[in-house]
Enzyme design. Sequence first.
Site, PDB file in Angstrom:
ATOM      1  N   CYS A  88      -9.862 -23.201   9.506  1.00 37.82           N
ATOM      2  CA  CYS A  88     -10.893 -22.657   8.619  1.00 37.82           C
ATOM      3  C   CYS A  88     -11.935 -23.742   8.400  1.00 37.82           C
ATOM      4  CB  CYS A  88     -10.278 -22.215   7.287  1.00 37.82           C
ATOM      5  SG  CYS A  88     -11.519 -21.621   6.111  1.00 37.82           S
ATOM      6  N   ARG A 105      -8.867 -15.337   2.695  1.00 31.51           N
ATOM      7  CA  ARG A 105      -9.135 -14.007   2.172  1.00 31.51           C
ATOM      8  C   ARG A 105      -9.943 -13.245   3.232  1.00 31.51           C
ATOM      9  NH1 ARG A 105     -14.244 -14.314  -2.092  1.00 31.51           N
ATOM     10  NH2 ARG A 105     -15.691 -15.167  -0.580  1.00 31.51           N
ATOM     11  N   CYS A 155     -18.789 -18.738   7.231  1.00 30.61           N
ATOM     12  CA  CYS A 155     -17.636 -19.126   8.040  1.00 30.61           C
ATOM     13  C   CYS A 155     -18.052 -20.327   8.878  1.00 30.61           C
ATOM     14  CB  CYS A 155     -17.209 -17.961   8.930  1.00 30.61           C
ATOM     15  SG  CYS A 155     -15.883 -18.369  10.070  1.00 30.61           S
TER      16      CYS A 155
END
Length: 259
Positions: A198, A189, A74
């Site tokens: 993101c 997801r 991430c």
Amino acid sequence: MKLHFYKYQGTGNDFIMIDNRSLFFPKSNVGLIEKLCNRRFGIGADGLILLENSEKQDFKMMYYNADGNEGSMCGNGGRCIVAFAKQLGIIKNETSFDAIDGLHFASVKNEIVSLKMIDVSNIVEESTHSFLNTGSPHHVTFCNSVSAINVKEEGAKIRYGAPYFKTGANVNFVEKTSNNTFKVRTYERGVEDETLACGTGVTAVAIAAHKTQKTTKNTIEIEVLGGNLEVSFKNEGKNYTNVFLKGPAKFVFEGTIEI
């Protein structure tokens, strides 16, 4: 048991941060992590991040999606854990740390964190989209207007459809606004919804935009719902190296919750 936590956000991508250097946290408890990330019954977050000791680096990052399962890399979470490590006094202004996709370097100055991402060389170009892995798998599709798209609905169709199916992919919808600026909306997801930002997604978008000749620049400005991010890289042939994701990572609050 009372759990002390910290909350951070990077362009609206928000995370529960836990100092787990003593390894007390029950990280195999999927239901607990999911509950903590729940915005009505828990603290609320896009994901949960554990900071742990590393044998060779300053620390190790363990990332869990909002559904409670361990996730892939991430990018915004990586930037936030750097700011968290600085708050804990583990680092000063530069660091190297371990994550699920390997070693990362980062620097922090005035709440702006610049994070080195993995190199990228394998980019699949289709007529409708590009696919690449920037620490997490990303489907990138360019369109005329991202504001006109139902990201949750359209993103879910792609995320669960062929060729991704259960494993899934993150889905990015991209609108070009100038030679080196793009608007991006992302279905993630693990969150199974649109997020305000993101990090691995905007990294994938910047590289895909360059690879498909939608820009000639190697520093790309990205506008997401939660703010602005910058991606830079070096390109030689099909290889993208020295990839950096740069943007704000801010402490929001800390507290204690009964678990």
